[in-house]
Structures are given as structure tokens and as C-alpha cells.
Design an enzyme around this catalytic site. Structure first.
Site, mmCIF file in Angstrom:
data_model
loop_
_atom_site.group_PDB
_atom_site.id
_atom_site.type_symbol
_atom_site.label_atom_id
_atom_site.label_comp_id
_atom_site.label_asym_id
_atom_site.label_seq_id
_atom_site.Cartn_x
_atom_site.Cartn_y
_atom_site.Cartn_z
ATOM 1 N N CYS A 55 46.379 43.044 43.314
ATOM 2 C CA CYS A 55 44.946 42.944 43.593
ATOM 3 C C CYS A 55 44.648 43.362 45.025
ATOM 4 C CB CYS A 55 44.474 41.513 43.350
ATOM 5 S SG CYS A 55 42.696 41.299 43.604
ATOM 6 N N CYS A 59 42.481 37.191 49.360
ATOM 7 C CA CYS A 59 42.367 35.739 49.211
ATOM 8 C C CYS A 59 43.634 35.089 49.772
ATOM 9 C CB CYS A 59 42.184 35.358 47.749
ATOM 10 S SG CYS A 59 40.800 36.221 46.946
ATOM 11 N N CYS A 62 46.321 33.375 47.453
ATOM 12 C CA CYS A 62 46.677 33.986 46.171
ATOM 13 C C CYS A 62 47.980 34.775 46.192
ATOM 14 C CB CYS A 62 45.542 34.890 45.695
ATOM 15 S SG CYS A 62 45.803 35.490 44.009
ATOM 16 N N CYS A 99 41.572 31.481 27.903
ATOM 17 C CA CYS A 99 41.041 32.244 29.028
ATOM 18 C C CYS A 99 42.005 33.343 29.451
ATOM 19 C CB CYS A 99 40.762 31.317 30.209
ATOM 20 S SG CYS A 99 39.920 32.139 31.582
ATOM 21 N N CYS A 131 37.343 32.844 27.033
ATOM 22 C CA CYS A 131 36.908 32.884 28.421
ATOM 23 C C CYS A 131 37.656 34.023 29.113
ATOM 24 C CB CYS A 131 37.212 31.551 29.106
ATOM 25 S SG CYS A 131 36.803 31.485 30.866
ATOM 26 N N CYS A 191 31.946 29.187 34.116
ATOM 27 C CA CYS A 191 32.997 28.280 34.551
ATOM 28 C C CYS A 191 33.186 28.559 36.035
ATOM 29 C CB CYS A 191 34.283 28.553 33.765
ATOM 30 S SG CYS A 191 35.728 27.637 34.349
ATOM 31 N N ARG A 263 36.990 20.102 35.007
ATOM 32 C CA ARG A 263 38.357 20.451 34.614
ATOM 33 C C ARG A 263 39.373 20.116 35.699
ATOM 34 N NH1 ARG A 263 38.030 25.872 32.650
ATOM 35 N NH2 ARG A 263 37.235 24.792 30.814
#
Length: 334
Positions: A55, A59, A62, A99, A131, A191, A263
Site C-alpha cells: 500500500c 499509516c 500498518c 468482510c 462488507c 462500519c 465491535r
């Protein structure tokens, strides 16, 4: 009389709730939970990384960022057949929501996106709530996902607006809000939650929850994640947050967003059954199942089954709200 659903919370109001004495906070959240939710019922979700690593985002937490040297090996988008088989397995293991996560900065309208649309359609036909979390979406992409059968879209705020740039610089807080707006416009459930343990303050946690609670429509699901530090990322040295910090987040979210599924997400491997039971008492009613959350560990299904049996919990059925609405409409017609 039920607590009112509000979208005009102030930070001060949310702060007063967040800082209540812990037992009082839990009691208040548990009371509201009983008003709006069926106690003892927990939504079981499975998260699969359908495209891993590489990616472009930075972040700081991550493992999938191409900027950091972590244990994650990049993998291209999985085949539709492989993903559908994983969804079948998840359903057999008791999940009612599946998901799919792809490590993209944003979804692009190309062949890979078309394949994701195909995955969504096939999994939707299995009776699972589908999802996806694919990064930023424009209006057209959100509409295409809705048409394919997508039930929910995950796009976390991560933290407060004020602290956001200390975590991510490659996209803005407003970019995230824009994607949520596009998803809600397409009438896809949102979400959206965040991560604690990023080095933020209590004020940042309160700010993130206030932003979510002041959206025109509250997120249908609010994941509360505890950072799992990953070696090779800028936050590899961060300490895991305590159970009590998780409880404060969960309870506050339950009080200010009573209808949401709250969650208990990343970080469950570090929590005992007793700790998770306290989180359920504080208003959590959704978990991710399976042995991995994208690229971080998660309790295995059999461990969760034992926990459910011990605590007397049962999985929430798929499309429960839609079924309830249909019954109410049928009753009016009758």
C-alpha cells in the site's frame, strides 16, 4: 423510556461520559445496551485480506504499508474462487458477516474492482452480509458496490482530527469523511471506528467518538481496535492498551450511539475471557472471528465457541434489521 438518538453531541458532553467512574460508566452503558440491543447476542464477523501489502499509504501502525520493512509479503488480489471458498468456510464456522480487505489507497475502476464486485455478488447470494474495506471510494464506485450486493463498508477514522496527521500524512481526515459520505449516499451501511494505543490522548479518543456520533447517520458498526504493535512500523514500540481503556471506549460508544453494533476488534488475543466478558457487559456486541485480522493475530474460532458457551452468548443472525423491518411492514399491511 429509551435514551434518545442524538447527532449533536458536544465534546464536553462526551468527555463527561468518558470520564465517569468506571463502574458507573459500565452500568449506564449496560442499561442503554439492554434498551436497544438483545443481550447475549453477538454478531460474528470474519475479515479476509483479499489483497495484501504494497500500500502507498504511510499509516504509522500498518504492516501493509510499502514504506515499512515488516513481516508482510505483498500478494496480488486473490482469485474469486478462493475468496468465495473462504466465505463458505466462515459461514460454516458461524460467521454472519464476511468482510474483504484490500490494501489499496483508493479503489480504482479497473479489472480488479470488477473482480471484487463479482466476489460481492457471489457471497451475497450465500446469505452472508458482505462488507468491504478498499480504501477511498467515489460516488460511482459506492453505487456499483451497492448494486453488486454490498451490505457494509468499513472506513475507520482511526483517531481524532487533531491527532490524525501524527499517524497518517498521505490522506486527510476529510478524505475519510468524504468516503463515508459517499457510502451513506449509496445507502450502504457504514462500519467506522478507530484504534487506541497510537500515542493519542483521552481527548483524542473523545474527539474521534464525538465525530462519529455527530454524523447525520450513526455508523451501523463501530469497531474499537487496540493497536497491535508491528515490528518495522514507526509504532512498533508502542505499549498495548489496558482492558480498562477498551472498556471506556466501548461503553462511551454504546451510550452515544445506542443503535450501533460496537465491535471488539483488534487486540482480542491479549484479552482473557474475563476481560472480553467485561467488554460485552459494557456494550460490545460484535467480534471478528478467525485466526487472523488482515495481518495481525486473532483468537481462533474454537476458542471463541468455548467463550460463547461459557458466557451464554449466541451469534446474531444475518440481515436481522432488514427482517425486523419487513415484519413490521407486513404487520401494518395485515
Amino acid at each position: 423510556m429509551q435514551a434518545s438518538i442524538r447527532h449533536d453531541w458536544t465534546r464536553q458532553e462526551v468527555a463527561e461520559i468518558y470520564h465517569l467512574p468506571l463502574m458507573e460508566l459500565m452500568y449506564k452503558a449496560s442499561t442503554i445496551h439492554r434498551e436497544y440491543q438483545q443481550t447475549g447476542e453477538v454478531q460474528v464477523c470474519t475479515l479476509l485480506s483479499v489483497k495484501t501489502g504494497g500500500c502507498k499509504e504511510d499509516c504509522s501502525y500498518c504492516s501493509q504499508s510499502a514504506r515499512y520493512n515488516t513481516h508482510v509479503e505483498p500478494h496480488k488480489l486473490m482469485t474469486t474462487e478462493s475468496v468465495v471458498n473462504k466465505a463458505k468456510q466462515a459461514k460454516e464456522n458461524g460467521s454472519t458477516r464476511f468482510c474483504m480487505g484490500a490494501a489499496w489507497r483508493e479503489a480504482r475502476s479497473n479489472k480488479d474492482f470488477e473482480r471484487v464486485l463479482d466476489m460481492v455478488g457471489q457471497i451475497n447470494e450465500m446469505g452472508l452480509e458482505v462488507c468491504a474495506t478498499l480504501g477511498m471510494l467515489d460516488e460511482e464506485q459506492a453505487e456499483a458496490l451497492k448494486e453488486a450486493g454490498l451490505y457494509a463498508y468499513n472506513h475507520n477514522l482511526d483517531t481524532s482530527r487533531e491527532y490524525y496527521e501524527q499517524v497518517i500524512t498521505t490522506r486527510t481526515f476529510d478524505d475519510r469523511l468524504e468516503t463515508i459520505k459517499n457510502v451513506q449516499k449509496a445507502k450502504i451501511s457504514v462500519c467506522s471506528g478507530g484504534i487506541i494505543g497510537l500515542g493519542e490522548t483521552d481527548e483524542d479518543r473523545i474527539g474521534m467518538l464525538t465525530t462519529l456520533a455527530c454524523l447525520p447517520t450513526h455508523p451501523e458498526s463501530v469497531p474499537v481496535n487496540a493497536l497491535v504493535p508491528v515490528e518495522g512500523t514507526p509504532m512498533e514500540g508502542n505499549k498495548m492498551v489496558s482492558t480498562w481503556e477498551m472498556i471506556r471506549m466501548i461503553a462511551t460508544a454504546r451510550i452515544i450511539m445506542p443503535q450501533a453494533m460496537v465491535r471488539l476488534s483488534a487486540g482480542r488475543t491479549e484479552m482473557s475471557t474475563e476481560a472480553q466478558a467485561l467488554c460485552f457487559m459494557a456494550g460490545a456486541n460484535s467480534i471478528f472471528a478467525g485466526d487472523q485480522l488482515l495481518t495481525t493475530p486473532n483468537p481462533e474460532e474454537d476458542v471463541d465457541m468455548i467463550m460463547f458457551k461459557t458466557l451464554g452468548l449466541s451469534p446474531r443472525a444475518s440481515f436481522k434489521e432488514e427482517a425486523k423491518t419487513k415484519l413490521e411492514k407486513d404487520a401494518v399491511i395485515y
